[in-house]
Design an enzyme around this catalytic site. Structure first.
Site, PDB file in Angstrom:
ATOM      1  N   ARG A   1      45.328  43.404  32.982  1.00 15.19           N
ATOM      2  CA  ARG A   1      44.340  44.438  32.681  1.00 15.19           C
ATOM      3  C   ARG A   1      44.091  44.560  31.185  1.00 15.19           C
ATOM      4  NH1 ARG A   1      47.130  48.383  34.125  1.00 15.19           N
ATOM      5  NH2 ARG A   1      46.482  48.587  36.307  1.00 15.19           N
TER       6      ARG A   1
ATOM      7  N   ASP B   1      47.971  50.409  21.460  1.00 20.86           N
ATOM      8  CA  ASP B   1      48.098  50.930  22.819  1.00 20.86           C
ATOM      9  C   ASP B   1      48.345  52.429  22.775  1.00 20.86           C
ATOM     10  OD1 ASP B   1      47.733  48.385  23.738  1.00 20.86           O
ATOM     11  OD2 ASP B   1      49.872  47.947  23.985  1.00 20.86           O
ATOM     12  N   ASP B   2      47.907  53.123  23.803  1.00 19.92           N
ATOM     13  CA  ASP B   2      47.987  54.584  23.784  1.00 19.92           C
ATOM     14  C   ASP B   2      49.394  55.111  24.040  1.00 19.92           C
ATOM     15  OD1 ASP B   2      48.131  53.788  26.372  1.00 19.92           O
ATOM     16  OD2 ASP B   2      46.491  55.035  27.125  1.00 19.92           O
ATOM     17  N   ASP B   3      50.314  54.266  24.544  1.00 21.37           N
ATOM     18  CA  ASP B   3      51.671  54.744  24.823  1.00 21.37           C
ATOM     19  C   ASP B   3      52.634  54.482  23.684  1.00 21.37           C
ATOM     20  OD1 ASP B   3      51.538  52.029  25.130  1.00 21.37           O
ATOM     21  OD2 ASP B   3      52.902  51.939  26.849  1.00 21.37           O
TER      22      ASP B   3
ATOM     23  N   PRO C   1      43.148  49.918  24.870  1.00 17.72           N
ATOM     24  CA  PRO C   1      42.872  49.853  26.307  1.00 17.72           C
ATOM     25  C   PRO C   1      43.589  50.989  27.035  1.00 17.72           C
ATOM     26  CG  PRO C   1      44.521  48.215  25.705  1.00 17.72           C
ATOM     27  CD  PRO C   1      44.116  48.894  24.427  1.00 17.72           C
TER      28      PRO C   1
ATOM     29  N   GLU D   1      50.481  37.450  22.761  1.00 18.48           N
ATOM     30  CA  GLU D   1      50.410  37.699  21.313  1.00 18.48           C
ATOM     31  C   GLU D   1      50.398  36.394  20.525  1.00 18.48           C
ATOM     32  OE1 GLU D   1      52.626  41.153  23.246  1.00 18.48           O
ATOM     33  OE2 GLU D   1      52.617  38.953  23.343  1.00 18.48           O
TER      34      GLU D   1
ATOM     35  N   HIS E   1      57.324  50.951  19.979  1.00 14.68           N
ATOM     36  CA  HIS E   1      56.786  50.582  21.285  1.00 14.68           C
ATOM     37  C   HIS E   1      57.748  51.086  22.350  1.00 14.68           C
ATOM     38  CE1 HIS E   1      55.155  47.261  24.181  1.00 14.68           C
ATOM     39  NE2 HIS E   1      54.880  48.489  24.569  1.00 14.68           N
TER      40      HIS E   1
END
Length: 408
Positions: free
Chosen positions: A227, A252-254, A162, A353, A381
């Site tokens: 979101r 996740d992209d981060d 996302p 989760e 993370h």
């Protein structure tokens, strides 16, 4: 003395001769014909061959009133055709390139030699009763190569990411895209945006060279923290609708990922989990969250936050993966209900989760520790958001900076 005078043949002056000269009895041809009965068989054969060749190959002017001229022409054509056909069928040589090479084997087997060890007068030693080994000059063929390859298709990875419009979105997507590009195929990257698919995100996805699907979550939301939950549900619905087969992983992209992680995901049969290193909110220490394993069996959990001790499974969102057939083939995994598996937006933050995993597995016995022993940290993370950063719309500044530094 009486003389015998041989009467000559009368010469007819009014007869036309072929050569314009009257036939003379003293010519060689007349002598040869007159003496033919006295010649040997070889001479007769030579005369006949000469007549055949001269009649077949040498042109004579036809006589007046002769009806054999067309027969001679037809006969000559047949002879020339036959000679040409025979010459064309005769092999005059071979091309060197048509000669194929063959392996030749020469084996020399000498007779047995009876020699004994003896010394001669000069002190030299002779050897007897020795057998000379056979000498093999054959060209050995190369060892047979086993060309029977068994092609085992690799398990497909379905990576769900996302994303939304923020300051470091381009940097995060490019970094994750380059990592996925280095992973072994097959791999499908499902990127979900909010409200609409931006042209900037689509351009980044095309440049990465990774097989992707660009989806949009159109649900109206009032709370920003939900979101990612709705975006992942859009990807889960897409996987279930199209019955995509593979291992689903929420990336996740981060976050930061290692290539070893993507290789380990393909070893998962149903549900796999591993520890994730997390940067604390105050960013002064790292927290390890994930399973404690005995081999590949999950026997416990790492947790350092008191507020999350009530959770059933202490796993980060990027610390587990599962088989996609669980979503659209409940009979295979003997699920008690066929209700769609989705993330819940009604629970507190940090409990998405564990509530999602409870829908996939019943307990730790259905989990697999990845890798064996769960002793490696394969992804981090990090919390690197810039909340007060002014981000331009469309990822492009409307005008240049007011001040430009000159190049010295």
């Amino acid at each position: 003395m009486a003389s015998i005078r041989r009467t000559l043949s009368p010469a007819y002056h009014d007869r036309v001769y072929p050569n314009g000269i009257p036939f003379s009895t003293s010519s060689p041809s007349s002598k040869l014909l007159s003496n033919a009965k006295y010649s040997s068989p070889f001479s007769s054969f030579a005369v006949g061959a000469r007549r055949f060749i001269s009649g077949a190959f040498f042109i004579r002017p036809p006589r007046k009133g002769s009806s054999n001229s067309w027969r001679r022409a037809f006969f000559r054509c047949c002879v020339f055709f036959l000679v040409g056909f025979l010459l064309g069928m005769m092999p005059f040589g071979h091309d060197a390139d048509d000669i194929r090479s063959h392996d030749f084997s020469f084996e020399i087997k000498p007779p047995h030699v009876n020699v004994q060890f003896e010394k001669d007068s000069h002190g030299q030693v002779w050897r007897e009763d020795s057998v000379v080994d056979s000498v093999n000059l054959s060209v050995k063929s190369s060892p047979e190569v086993n060309l029977s390859f068994v092609s085992v298709p690799k398990t497909q990875l379905i990576v769900v990411t996302p994303t939304y419009n923020r300051a470091l979105q381009a940097y995060f997507l490019n970094r994750l895209g380059q990592a996925l590009k280095l992973a072994n195929p097959p791999l499908l990257w499902i990127v979900v945006e909010m409200n609409s698919a931006s042209m900037e995100t689509a351009e980044i996805l095309r440049k990465t060279g990774v097989m992707y699907r660009h989806l949009v979550c159109t649900k109206n939301m009032t709370d920003v923290k939900d979101r990612g939950v709705h975006q992942r549900n859009v990807a889960l619905q897409h996987i279930e609708r199209h019955k995509l087969d593979g291992i689903v992983y929420f990336a996740d992209d981060d976050n930061i990922y290692s290539l070893e992680l993507f290789d380990s995901l393909r070893d998962i049969s149903r549900f796999g989990t591993w520890p994730v290193a997390m940067l604390a909110q105050n960013k002064n220490k790292a927290v390890l969250e994930g399973p404690v394993c005995n081999g590949s069996q999950v026997i416990g959990w790492h947790t350092n936050e008191k507020s999350k001790r009530l959770r059933r499974f202490h796993v980060d969102m990027s610390g587990f993966a599962f088989n996609s057939t669980i979503l659209w083939d409940p009979k295979r995994w003997r699920r008690p209900t066929s209700k769609p598996i989705r993330q819940l937006d009604t629970v507190k933050e940090g409990f998405q989760e564990t509530t999602f995993i409870e829908q996939v597995v019943e307990d730790e016995s259905q989990m697999e520790g990845v890798p064996t022993g769960c002793l490696k940290v394969m992804n981090w993370h990090l919390h690197l958001e810039v909340p007060n950063f002014v981000y331009p719309s469309g990822w492009v500044f409307q005008k240049n900076l007011d001040y430009v530094l000159p190049i010295k």
